[in-house]
Design an enzyme around this catalytic site. Structure first.
Site, PDB file in Angstrom:
ATOM      1  N   GLU A   1       8.696   2.173  -5.731  1.00  0.00           N
ATOM      2  CA  GLU A   1       8.833   3.629  -5.577  1.00  0.00           C
ATOM      3  C   GLU A   1      10.144   4.012  -4.888  1.00  0.00           C
ATOM      4  OE1 GLU A   1       6.934   5.295  -7.258  1.00  0.00           O
ATOM      5  OE2 GLU A   1       4.890   4.520  -7.222  1.00  0.00           O
TER       6      GLU A   1
ATOM      7  N   HIS B   1       4.281   6.724   1.752  1.00  0.00           N
ATOM      8  CA  HIS B   1       3.350   6.921   0.623  1.00  0.00           C
ATOM      9  C   HIS B   1       2.125   6.061   0.853  1.00  0.00           C
ATOM     10  CE1 HIS B   1       1.579   6.930  -3.330  1.00  0.00           C
ATOM     11  NE2 HIS B   1       1.897   5.669  -3.569  1.00  0.00           N
TER      12      HIS B   1
ATOM     13  N   HIS C   1      -2.431   5.650  -0.389  1.00  0.00           N
ATOM     14  CA  HIS C   1      -3.524   6.039  -1.269  1.00  0.00           C
ATOM     15  C   HIS C   1      -4.708   6.508  -0.423  1.00  0.00           C
ATOM     16  CE1 HIS C   1      -1.741   3.008  -4.457  1.00  0.00           C
ATOM     17  NE2 HIS C   1      -0.943   4.035  -4.187  1.00  0.00           N
TER      18      HIS C   1
ATOM     19  N   GLU D   1      -6.510  23.300  12.949  1.00  0.00           N
ATOM     20  CA  GLU D   1      -5.109  23.044  13.283  1.00  0.00           C
ATOM     21  C   GLU D   1      -4.239  22.529  12.128  1.00  0.00           C
ATOM     22  OE1 GLU D   1      -4.903  21.152  17.154  1.00  0.00           O
ATOM     23  OE2 GLU D   1      -6.322  22.636  17.893  1.00  0.00           O
TER      24      GLU D   1
ATOM     25  N   HIS E   1      -3.743   9.580  -7.482  1.00  0.00           N
ATOM     26  CA  HIS E   1      -2.919   8.453  -7.031  1.00  0.00           C
ATOM     27  C   HIS E   1      -2.781   8.416  -5.500  1.00  0.00           C
ATOM     28  CE1 HIS E   1       0.917   5.848  -7.656  1.00  0.00           C
ATOM     29  NE2 HIS E   1       0.487   5.744  -6.417  1.00  0.00           N
TER      30      HIS E   1
HETATM   31  P1  13P Z   1       4.889  -1.164  -4.557  1.00  0.00           P
HETATM   32  O1  13P Z   1       4.066  -2.391  -4.294  1.00  0.00           O
HETATM   33  O2  13P Z   1       6.005  -1.415  -5.520  1.00  0.00           O
HETATM   34  O3  13P Z   1       5.377  -0.545  -3.238  1.00  0.00           O
HETATM   35  O4  13P Z   1       3.955  -0.077  -5.255  1.00  0.00           O
HETATM   36  C1  13P Z   1       2.766   0.350  -4.651  1.00  0.00           C
HETATM   37  C2  13P Z   1       2.400   1.747  -4.988  1.00  0.00           C
HETATM   38  O5  13P Z   1       1.636   2.358  -4.271  1.00  0.00           O
HETATM   39  C3  13P Z   1       2.976   2.374  -6.203  1.00  0.00           C
HETATM   40  O6  13P Z   1       2.758   3.749  -6.199  1.00  0.00           O
HETATM   41 ZN    ZN Z   2       0.998   4.339  -4.953  1.00  0.00          ZN
END
Ligand code: 13P
Ligand code: ZN
Length: 276
Positions: free
Chosen positions: A117, A140, A142, A170, A211
């Protein structure tokens, strides 16, 4: 550069990724972080460094970040393993002077390279630095309830932001700029990077439907706290939905009073105050 493993930056990244993993936000290699490290923080470790590195081409040119250092998670690396083996899972990279590649100065000892990413991370950094020169971190993950909400809630970013603001008092104070939402796009592409970075011109968090979430901030704690607050609100939303939905809520007037009390500016046009 061998001593970089003992740097406060590596220690902080190990700790925060461990906390994120324990929250269930980073199954397998899910999630990635990039953190711009200022030159004066890297300089002490460069003493005697011969420049013996690996060079990796970038799919696009990032002149705006030329010669900047970033500590990044590696592609395919499991968050659960970072704390035990940072040299394998993390890397300190430097963007080349022409912005077309990066050098790996430390880490990724088993041949890995930066997260897939990276396009989104670099484009987001450029955008956030244009808004606030102190921004350094793109994160980033999940986050579970946040992903769940993208199935159950309409994907209009005003509606979604207001729902989240109303889930915990809040929230508005933590993300008055609201949440951006992009359509579903294949991860790791320049397209998803561009769409996310466009949102980052006016907000510090962006949802990728089905995602995960991207957050931006000045440091690891602030960025983590932003995602943590979004995820908490999404978790409350999950419970409220499971209990049959909302019977009463925080009004727009109350959110407006909150904004005044905490001296934050809610995203323009989001609160309908004085409208009967
Ligand atoms: P990477 O292992 O390349 O960081 O990818 C993980 C991910 O969450 C892709 O959106
Ligand atoms: Zn991801």
């Amino acid at each position: 550069m061998e001593k970089f493993i003992d740097s406060p930056m590596v220690k902080s990244l190990c700790n925060i990724t461990n906390v994120m993993y324990n929250k269930g936000w980073d199954e397998r290699n899910g999630g990635n972080i990039s953190w711009i490290i200022d030159d004066d923080k890297v300089a002490p470790f460069l003493d005697g460094f011969t420049g013996n590195t690996r060079n990796i081409a970038l799919p696009f040119t990032v002149e705006a970040l030329a010669q900047r250092y970033l500590l990044v998670t590696g592609t395919g690396k499991y968050f659960k393993n970072i704390k035990a083996d940072p040299q394998d899972t993390l890397g300190l990279i430097q963007i080349a002077a022409d912005g077309k590649s990066y050098d790996i100065l430390w880490g990724f000892v088993n041949g890995a390279h930066a997260t897939s990413e990276l396009p989104t991370h670099l484009m987001n950094h450029i955008q956030r630095l244009a808004v606030d020169e102190n921004h350094r971190v793109i994160m980033h993950c999940h986050a579970t309830h946040t992903i769940a909400m993208t199935f159950a809630h309409e994907l209009d970013e005003k509606a979604l932001t207001k729902t989240l603001w109303k889930m915990c008092t809040e929230c508005l104070v933590v993300f008055p700029d609201g949440i951006g939402v992009i359509p579903w796009v294949v991860p790791g592409t320049e397209e998803i990077g561009q769409l996310t970075a466009e949102k980052m011109t006016y907000c510090r968090s962006v949802l990728w439907p089905f995602h995960g979430v991207f957050g931006a901030g000045q440091d690891l704690d602030e960025t983590f706290g932003l995602i943590e607050t979004i995820e908490k609100a999404a978790e409350v939303y999950t419970y409220v939905q499971a209990q049959g939905g909302t019977k009463q809520e925080i009004s727009d007037e109350q959110l407006s009073a909150l904004a005044q009390g905490f001296n934050v500016e809610p995203k323009a046009g989001y609160l309908e105050v004085g409208v009967k």
